[in-house]
Write a protein that holds these residues in place. Structure first.
Motif, PDB file in Angstrom:
ATOM      1  N   PRO A  72     -62.433 -36.183 -16.917  1.00  0.00           N
ATOM      2  CA  PRO A  72     -62.363 -34.741 -17.132  1.00  0.00           C
ATOM      3  C   PRO A  72     -63.730 -34.080 -17.224  1.00  0.00           C
ATOM      4  CG  PRO A  72     -60.810 -35.878 -18.545  1.00  0.00           C
ATOM      5  CD  PRO A  72     -61.668 -36.928 -17.937  1.00  0.00           C
ATOM      6  N   GLU A  73     -64.688 -34.760 -17.832  1.00  0.00           N
ATOM      7  CA  GLU A  73     -66.010 -34.146 -17.978  1.00  0.00           C
ATOM      8  C   GLU A  73     -66.657 -33.949 -16.612  1.00  0.00           C
ATOM      9  OE1 GLU A  73     -70.302 -35.015 -20.184  1.00  0.00           O
ATOM     10  OE2 GLU A  73     -68.517 -36.166 -20.741  1.00  0.00           O
ATOM     11  N   ARG A  74     -66.563 -34.969 -15.752  1.00  0.00           N
ATOM     12  CA  ARG A  74     -67.133 -34.831 -14.408  1.00  0.00           C
ATOM     13  C   ARG A  74     -66.377 -33.779 -13.604  1.00  0.00           C
ATOM     14  NH1 ARG A  74     -68.169 -39.760 -10.039  1.00  0.00           N
ATOM     15  NH2 ARG A  74     -68.837 -38.425  -8.295  1.00  0.00           N
ATOM     16  N   ALA A  75     -65.049 -33.749 -13.746  1.00  0.00           N
ATOM     17  CA  ALA A  75     -64.240 -32.767 -13.039  1.00  0.00           C
ATOM     18  C   ALA A  75     -64.614 -31.353 -13.463  1.00  0.00           C
ATOM     19  CB  ALA A  75     -62.758 -33.025 -13.307  1.00  0.00           C
ATOM     20  N   ARG A  76     -64.837 -31.169 -14.790  1.00  0.00           N
ATOM     21  CA  ARG A  76     -65.174 -29.848 -15.294  1.00  0.00           C
ATOM     22  C   ARG A  76     -66.541 -29.403 -14.767  1.00  0.00           C
ATOM     23  NH1 ARG A  76     -61.885 -26.192 -17.062  1.00  0.00           N
ATOM     24  NH2 ARG A  76     -60.846 -27.702 -18.431  1.00  0.00           N
ATOM     25  N   GLU A  77     -67.496 -30.323 -14.731  1.00  0.00           N
ATOM     26  CA  GLU A  77     -68.832 -29.988 -14.250  1.00  0.00           C
ATOM     27  C   GLU A  77     -68.787 -29.615 -12.770  1.00  0.00           C
ATOM     28  OE1 GLU A  77     -72.412 -30.532 -12.058  1.00  0.00           O
ATOM     29  OE2 GLU A  77     -70.800 -32.035 -12.037  1.00  0.00           O
ATOM     30  N   THR A  78     -68.001 -30.350 -11.964  1.00  0.00           N
ATOM     31  CA  THR A  78     -67.877 -30.046 -10.532  1.00  0.00           C
ATOM     32  C   THR A  78     -67.171 -28.719 -10.319  1.00  0.00           C
ATOM     33  OG1 THR A  78     -67.734 -32.427 -10.103  1.00  0.00           O
ATOM     34  CG2 THR A  78     -67.093 -30.955  -8.313  1.00  0.00           C
ATOM     35  N   LEU A  79     -66.195 -28.419 -11.171  1.00  0.00           N
ATOM     36  CA  LEU A  79     -65.492 -27.138 -11.100  1.00  0.00           C
ATOM     37  C   LEU A  79     -66.456 -25.983 -11.362  1.00  0.00           C
ATOM     38  CD1 LEU A  79     -62.950 -25.378 -10.911  1.00  0.00           C
ATOM     39  CD2 LEU A  79     -62.494 -25.895 -13.323  1.00  0.00           C
ATOM     40  N   GLY A  80     -67.380 -26.208 -12.329  1.00  0.00           N
ATOM     41  CA  GLY A  80     -68.363 -25.165 -12.614  1.00  0.00           C
ATOM     42  C   GLY A  80     -69.230 -24.872 -11.404  1.00  0.00           C
ATOM     43  N   ARG A  81     -69.622 -25.910 -10.674  1.00  0.00           N
ATOM     44  CA  ARG A  81     -70.439 -25.689  -9.479  1.00  0.00           C
ATOM     45  C   ARG A  81     -69.623 -24.978  -8.384  1.00  0.00           C
ATOM     46  NH1 ARG A  81     -72.384 -30.462  -7.005  1.00  0.00           N
ATOM     47  NH2 ARG A  81     -71.034 -31.839  -8.214  1.00  0.00           N
ATOM     48  N   ALA A  82     -68.336 -25.277  -8.339  1.00  0.00           N
ATOM     49  CA  ALA A  82     -67.471 -24.590  -7.378  1.00  0.00           C
ATOM     50  C   ALA A  82     -67.370 -23.105  -7.687  1.00  0.00           C
ATOM     51  CB  ALA A  82     -66.079 -25.225  -7.380  1.00  0.00           C
ATOM     52  N   GLU A  83     -67.306 -22.779  -8.986  1.00  0.00           N
ATOM     53  CA  GLU A  83     -67.222 -21.372  -9.381  1.00  0.00           C
ATOM     54  C   GLU A  83     -68.496 -20.625  -8.995  1.00  0.00           C
ATOM     55  OE1 GLU A  83     -66.369 -21.940 -13.482  1.00  0.00           O
ATOM     56  OE2 GLU A  83     -64.181 -21.758 -13.213  1.00  0.00           O
ATOM     57  N   LYS A  84     -69.642 -21.294  -9.140  1.00  0.00           N
ATOM     58  CA  LYS A  84     -70.903 -20.660  -8.756  1.00  0.00           C
ATOM     59  C   LYS A  84     -70.948 -20.448  -7.234  1.00  0.00           C
ATOM     60  CE  LYS A  84     -73.625 -22.485 -12.621  1.00  0.00           C
ATOM     61  NZ  LYS A  84     -74.758 -23.368 -13.023  1.00  0.00           N
TER      62      LYS A  84
END
Length: 518
Positions: free
Chosen positions: A44-56
């Motif tokens: 989940p932590e890696r998924a959340r970090e990748t999601l943040g980059r997707a939002e940017k």
């Protein structure tokens, strides 16, 4: 104007599309793995970090990159992160859909409906995920407005009709918008053409009117829908004349100076001008109206009847006695079909041992004349095979007896009758399978009676014991294959109910010959 409306549609579409976004997104759908599959461990932590980059990336307008990052995040996501991935995927769908819809709205606003429809097709072809639904909501009203506005322009009807005739028009517009515009086009075209056709129809110049319709089709001035509407107008006027003419002849030797055969030829020529399907239902066009079918058939039946030198008569009731052959009313060479024993009929004409009949038991037939009834004639039956009395509770002659349930003396030395089914018969004897034990016995045919078991039928039942035979009355029969069951009300010797009842197999009942019809 369209752009502001689009944004309202898109805003609603994002929320509605959220549950579908993950499975609909082409990148997520290709690369994500179920957390339970074991292929990629949940992180989940890696998924959340990748999601943040997707939002940017989404905020920077880098939609392709955002899609790729969402796919990567989905590989490691748990349920909580996946819900946020779905939300961002739906937002990406909405943004991409808006970009695809923009040229559609621009073309529609300029009144270029052909370009607008082409851009709509391109948008749907490039759509994925939830985008098609968003595109449809955003384009349906503008496309309809564009086409409706085009109808008011010179030659607008022709342009719009051609656009509607394109293969994907209904898909792109949506069924409701397509139907509304198509109806509007058809009405305008039909109203315009009818100003020219109406004088021809009023003058009964059917061939000229139909030729005009065909010419408009050939010159691509009208399409399939308009042709159908115009033919319907022609047919509505023509059918009244055809029916009136067809009804003049049945029962008559001459109609003015014309024979019934000449009237039939005239009627068929008029029907051909109407553009209906063939009499057998083949070909294009509308099916024959029922009143036209009956009127034309009545005329054909009368012509056949005259050939056979028949006499018409007041309708009278008949019933078939045995299995009776029915010869077609207008096709003497066609194969006959069999009518079951006891079929109710009406005779409307007869000739040399044959009766022209209708099937059915409608009481109102008796007050109608030959011309009104002949169109419904079923065919010809031999008068020796029908009776004027109701035969439905009489035993039929010949092999028609096979398969029927009968009462008969089916046990040696026993006078009372029981039930069985006839398995074979000749003119003298019949073999009957007893209902009680399925044993077959052969008895004289003359000893059998119709196997009546209707409610109210008087019988002998075992009301006071297994061997007793007491009077009773059938209340109900439950047909259960080879072993029907019966509910019997017990009676005293005077025929009054005793209050007792008996349930048992139908084969256990007995009867007396004097209580039954032959």
């Amino acid at each position: 104007m369209y752009r502001s409306a689009l944004r309202v549609v898109l805003a609603g579409s994002v929320a509605a599309a959220l549950p579908l976004a993950t499975t609909g997104c082409q990148f997520i759908g290709k690369s994500s793995s179920s957390p339970s599959s074991g292929a990629v461990p949940v992180d989940p932590e890696r998924a959340r970090e990748t999601l943040g980059r997707a939002e940017k990336a989404r905020a920077a307008g880098k939609l392709y990159e955002a899609r790729q990052l969402l796919a990567d995040a989905g590989r490691y996501a748990d349920d909580a992160v996946r819900a946020d991935i779905d939300k961002l995927a739906a937002e990406l769908d909405a943004v991409e859909a808006e970009a695809l819809v923009a040229p559609v709205l621009a073309a529609a606003q300029k009144g270029d409906c052909q370009l607008a429809l082409g851009q709509t097709a391109r948008a749907h072809d490039r759509a994925h995920g939830t985008m098609s639904a968003i595109i449809r909501k955003a384009t349906e009203a503008p496309l309809r407005s564009c086409l409706e506005a085009a109808l008011a322009k010179p030659d607008g009807k022709t342009l719009v009709r051609r656009l509607l005739d394109k293969a994907r028009s209904e898909e792109l517009l949506g069924a409701a918008a397509f139907g509304a515009v198509a109806d509007a086009v058809t009405k305008l075209v039909v109203d315009e053409v009818m100003t020219e056709l109406r004088p021809l129809l009023e003058a009964r110049k059917w061939s000229e009117a139909k030729g005009r319709i065909d010419d408009l089709v050939a010159r691509d001035k009208i399409g399939r829908r308009e042709r159908q509407k115009l033919l319907a107008e022609l047919q509505a006027g023509l059918v009244g004349q055809v029916v009136a003419r067809a009804k003049e002849a049945p029962g008559k030797e001459k109609v003015g100076s014309a024979s019934p055969e000449a009237v039939l030829a005239e009627v068929d020529a008029l029907i051909a001008e109407g553009g209906w399907r063939a009499a057998d239902g083949s070909g294009e066009g509308a099916p024959w109206p029922e009143e036209l079918r009956l009127a034309r058939r009545a005329l054909a039946v009368w012509i056949e009847c005259r050939e056979l030198k028949c006499k018409t008569s007041t309708p009278r009731r008949l019933w078939t006695f045995g299995a009776v052959g029915l010869q077609p009313a207008t096709e003497p060479s066609a194969a006959e079909r069999k009518l079951a024993h006891g079929t109710p009929l009406w005779q409307i004409a007869d000739t040399k041992g044959w009766a022209l009949v209708l099937e059915g038991a409608e009481a109102q037939v008796s007050s109608r004349g030959f011309a009104e009834l002949a169109g419904r004639a079923a065919g010809w039956v031999r008068t020796g095979e029908v009776k004027t009395d109701d035969t439905r509770r009489l035993l039929p002659p010949g092999e028609a007896l096979v398969g029927l349930r009968v009462w008969g003396p089916l046990r040696k030395g026993e006078a009372n009758l029981e039930l069985g089914t006839v398995v074979s018969a000749d003119e003298t004897n019949a073999t009957v399978r007893r209902l009680a034990d399925h044993q077959e016995v052969t008895v004289p045919r003359a000893t059998l009676h119709f196997g009546l078991v209707d409610p109210g039928t008087r019988v002998l039942a075992q009301c006071k014991g297994a061997l007793a035979e007491d009077p009773g009355r059938i209340e109900a029969v439950i047909e259960t294959g080879d072993d029907p069951m019966v509910h019997v009300a017990c009676l005293d010797v005077g025929g009054a109910p005793t209050g007792g009842t008996r349930n048992g197999p139908l084969g256990g009942l007995r009867n007396k010959a004097e209580w039954l019809d032959r």
